[in-house]
Design an enzyme around this catalytic site. Structure first.
Site, PDB file in Angstrom:
ATOM      1  N   CYS A  37       0.814  -1.220   0.000  1.00 23.44           N
ATOM      2  CA  CYS A  37       0.000   0.000   0.000  1.00 23.44           C
ATOM      3  C   CYS A  37       0.846   1.269   0.000  1.00 23.44           C
ATOM      4  CB  CYS A  37      -0.954   0.008   1.184  1.00 23.44           C
ATOM      5  SG  CYS A  37      -2.207  -1.280   1.060  1.00 23.44           S
ATOM      6  N   HIS A  78     -11.540  10.466  -9.569  1.00 28.88           N
ATOM      7  CA  HIS A  78     -10.478  10.517 -10.574  1.00 28.88           C
ATOM      8  C   HIS A  78      -9.321  11.419 -10.142  1.00 28.88           C
ATOM      9  CE1 HIS A  78     -13.368   8.375 -13.043  1.00 28.88           C
ATOM     10  NE2 HIS A  78     -12.337   8.053 -13.829  1.00 28.88           N
ATOM     11  N   GLU A 130     -13.413  -0.253   0.181  1.00 28.24           N
ATOM     12  CA  GLU A 130     -12.215  -0.092  -0.644  1.00 28.24           C
ATOM     13  C   GLU A 130     -12.094  -1.219  -1.671  1.00 28.24           C
ATOM     14  OE1 GLU A 130      -8.195   1.325   0.934  1.00 28.24           O
ATOM     15  OE2 GLU A 130      -7.882  -0.821   0.644  1.00 28.24           O
TER      16      GLU A 130
END
Length: 145
Positions: A37, A78, A130
């Site tokens: 991550c 985005h 997520e």
């Protein structure tokens, strides 16, 4: 959009509103212990915001769905979450763009908006999925509602 069931918040308000949205965004966790991550990667987050209150505004809304979408989707979709330095920072772990903190930041932004409304609705929870198998629910402590 797939319909989902979310954890419920029990409350005594007359009205409860839930707004779902998808947010396509990238992030990385700026810490050596974050494993994979720590590298830039992306998700299509599923976000659900729960707002409740006893009174409606002059248009008959508890909260306008479009305003919630503008506050959250309009800001984050985005983008690279780490670039939003007004929400996140790379030095303090309380402000890394983890799913937990994304949920808390969404709550804070939504509640700040709600606090300015004359009928004072409350954000009861923010759900952020997520991945298909991992999600976070952020709820303020009962005394903060």
């Amino acid at each position: 959009m797939m319909h989902q069931l979310y954890p419920q918040v029990f409350h005594d308000y007359c009205y409860e509103l839930n707004k779902d949205m998808h947010i396509a965004a990238a992030h990385f966790i700026p810490h050596q212990l974050a494993g994979k991550c720590a590298h830039i990667h992306g998700h299509t987050y599923v976000v659900n915001i729960t707002v409740a209150g006893d009174a409606l505004d002059e248009t008959g809304f508890l909260v306008n769905f479009q305003k919630l979408k503008q506050l959250v989707h309009g800001k984050l979709d985005h983008t690279l979450l780490n670039d939003h330095q007004d929400w996140f920072d790379s030095k303090n772990s309380e402000h890394f763009p983890t799913t937990e903190i994304v949920a808390r930041k969404i709550y804070e932004v939504v509640q700040d908006y709600l606090d300015a409304l004359p009928h004072k609705p409350k954000c009861l929870q923010v759900f952020v999925r997520e991945t298909p198998t991992s999600y976070v629910v952020y709820r303020p402590k009962a005394g903060d509602r």
